[in-house]
Design a protein around this motif. Structure first.
Motif, PDB file in Angstrom:
ATOM      1  N   VAL A 100       0.844  -1.203   0.000  1.00 47.89           N
ATOM      2  CA  VAL A 100       0.000   0.000   0.000  1.00 47.89           C
ATOM      3  C   VAL A 100       0.876   1.249   0.000  1.00 47.89           C
ATOM      4  N   GLY A 101       1.954   1.238   0.779  1.00 46.24           N
ATOM      5  CA  GLY A 101       2.888   2.360   0.779  1.00 46.24           C
ATOM      6  C   GLY A 101       3.519   2.576  -0.587  1.00 46.24           C
ATOM      7  N   LEU A 102       3.885   1.481  -1.252  1.00 46.13           N
ATOM      8  CA  LEU A 102       4.444   1.590  -2.599  1.00 46.13           C
ATOM      9  C   LEU A 102       3.411   2.109  -3.590  1.00 46.13           C
ATOM     10  N   LEU A 103       2.164   1.659  -3.444  1.00 42.57           N
ATOM     11  CA  LEU A 103       1.101   2.158  -4.318  1.00 42.57           C
ATOM     12  C   LEU A 103       0.949   3.670  -4.170  1.00 42.57           C
ATOM     13  N   LEU A 104       0.874   4.139  -2.934  1.00 40.67           N
ATOM     14  CA  LEU A 104       0.706   5.577  -2.726  1.00 40.67           C
ATOM     15  C   LEU A 104       1.956   6.349  -3.120  1.00 40.67           C
ATOM     16  N   PHE A 105       3.126   5.750  -2.977  1.00 38.35           N
ATOM     17  CA  PHE A 105       4.352   6.395  -3.452  1.00 38.35           C
ATOM     18  C   PHE A 105       4.278   6.615  -4.961  1.00 38.35           C
ATOM     19  N   PHE A 106       3.961   5.568  -5.708  1.00 33.20           N
ATOM     20  CA  PHE A 106       3.917   5.697  -7.159  1.00 33.20           C
ATOM     21  C   PHE A 106       2.767   6.584  -7.626  1.00 33.20           C
ATOM     22  N   PHE A 107       1.633   6.516  -6.931  1.00 33.92           N
ATOM     23  CA  PHE A 107       0.504   7.361  -7.308  1.00 33.92           C
ATOM     24  C   PHE A 107       0.837   8.839  -7.084  1.00 33.92           C
ATOM     25  N   SER A 108       1.427   9.152  -5.944  1.00 30.39           N
ATOM     26  CA  SER A 108       1.791  10.548  -5.698  1.00 30.39           C
ATOM     27  C   SER A 108       2.962  10.979  -6.574  1.00 30.39           C
ATOM     28  N   LEU A 109       3.837  10.043  -6.945  1.00 34.56           N
ATOM     29  CA  LEU A 109       4.905  10.359  -7.896  1.00 34.56           C
ATOM     30  C   LEU A 109       4.317  10.724  -9.252  1.00 34.56           C
ATOM     31  N   THR A 110       3.265  10.036  -9.651  1.00 33.45           N
ATOM     32  CA  THR A 110       2.585  10.366 -10.900  1.00 33.45           C
ATOM     33  C   THR A 110       2.045  11.786 -10.854  1.00 33.45           C
ATOM     34  N   ILE A 111       1.416  12.136  -9.757  1.00 34.60           N
ATOM     35  CA  ILE A 111       0.824  13.470  -9.625  1.00 34.60           C
ATOM     36  C   ILE A 111       1.907  14.554  -9.584  1.00 34.60           C
ATOM     37  N   THR A 112       2.936  14.354  -8.763  1.00 37.42           N
ATOM     38  CA  THR A 112       3.972  15.386  -8.631  1.00 37.42           C
ATOM     39  C   THR A 112       4.801  15.518  -9.897  1.00 37.42           C
ATOM     40  N   ALA A 113       5.105  14.404 -10.551  1.00 33.54           N
ATOM     41  CA  ALA A 113       5.874  14.483 -11.793  1.00 33.54           C
ATOM     42  C   ALA A 113       5.050  15.119 -12.903  1.00 33.54           C
ATOM     43  N   THR A 114       3.740  14.926 -12.877  1.00 30.04           N
ATOM     44  CA  THR A 114       2.881  15.593 -13.858  1.00 30.04           C
ATOM     45  C   THR A 114       2.900  17.099 -13.637  1.00 30.04           C
ATOM     46  N   ALA A 115       2.908  17.516 -12.377  1.00 28.18           N
ATOM     47  CA  ALA A 115       3.010  18.946 -12.090  1.00 28.18           C
ATOM     48  C   ALA A 115       4.336  19.500 -12.611  1.00 28.18           C
ATOM     49  N   CYS A 116       5.418  18.755 -12.446  1.00 27.16           N
ATOM     50  CA  CYS A 116       6.715  19.184 -12.975  1.00 27.16           C
ATOM     51  C   CYS A 116       6.696  19.224 -14.501  1.00 27.16           C
ATOM     52  N   LEU A 117       6.019  18.253 -15.103  1.00 26.89           N
ATOM     53  CA  LEU A 117       5.902  18.225 -16.563  1.00 26.89           C
ATOM     54  C   LEU A 117       5.145  19.443 -17.074  1.00 26.89           C
ATOM     55  N   VAL A 118       4.064  19.792 -16.407  1.00 27.88           N
ATOM     56  CA  VAL A 118       3.291  20.983 -16.788  1.00 27.88           C
ATOM     57  C   VAL A 118       4.149  22.231 -16.632  1.00 27.88           C
ATOM     58  N   LYS A 119       4.891  22.308 -15.539  1.00 24.23           N
ATOM     59  CA  LYS A 119       5.761  23.461 -15.310  1.00 24.23           C
ATOM     60  C   LYS A 119       6.820  23.553 -16.399  1.00 24.23           C
ATOM     61  N   CYS A 120       7.389  22.427 -16.762  1.00 22.66           N
ATOM     62  CA  CYS A 120       8.428  22.396 -17.800  1.00 22.66           C
ATOM     63  C   CYS A 120       7.839  22.790 -19.149  1.00 22.66           C
TER      64      CYS A 120
END
Length: 125
Positions: A100-120
């Motif tokens: 479950v911790g790994l799931l939430l890690f990857f899910f939040s990584l998806t969200i945060t990396a998408t924010a970085c992608l939008v910023k870029c």
């Protein structure tokens, strides 16, 4: 020509935030403070599949580091959602809490990396 490949600070912060979220989630799961329901697992799986389709359209151009990080987050989210949907773990199981911790890690990584992608992309276009 934009210089989007040097934007590692956003991805680093997103990775650290995702790691903290994953560890806190695993701790809360093992202490039975939270319980992840199958509805949440279906939502994370659906969001990851939609992000995978959306990633196809953003893959063109710069920001390859952000696109790769989003893709890693998506694939990890899909993998651990399917594992948790397919295998039933006890509510306070150590292995279940780690997954479950790994799931939430990857899910939040998806969200945060998408924010970085939008910023870029905003800085590039």
């Amino acid at each position: 020509m934009c210089n989007c490949e040097n934007r590692f600070s956003c991805l680093t912060l997103g990775f650290i935030a995702s790691l903290v979220i994953g560890v806190v989630t695993a701790f809360l799961q093992i202490t039975a403070v939270i319980a992840v329901t199958p509805a949440f697992l279906w939502v994370t799986l659906g969001v990851a599949v939609v992000y995978l389709a959306a990633n196809l359209f953003t893959a063109r151009g710069g920001c390859c580091a952000a696109v790769s990080t989003v893709l890693a987050g998506i694939l990890g989210t899909i993998l651990f959602s399917v594992v948790l949907l397919g295998i039933t773990f006890a509510a306070t199981s150590v292995i279940g809490a780690i997954i479950v911790g790994l799931l939430l890690f990857f899910f939040s990584l998806t969200i945060t990396a998408t924010a970085c992608l939008v910023k870029c992309k905003a800085n590039c276009d």
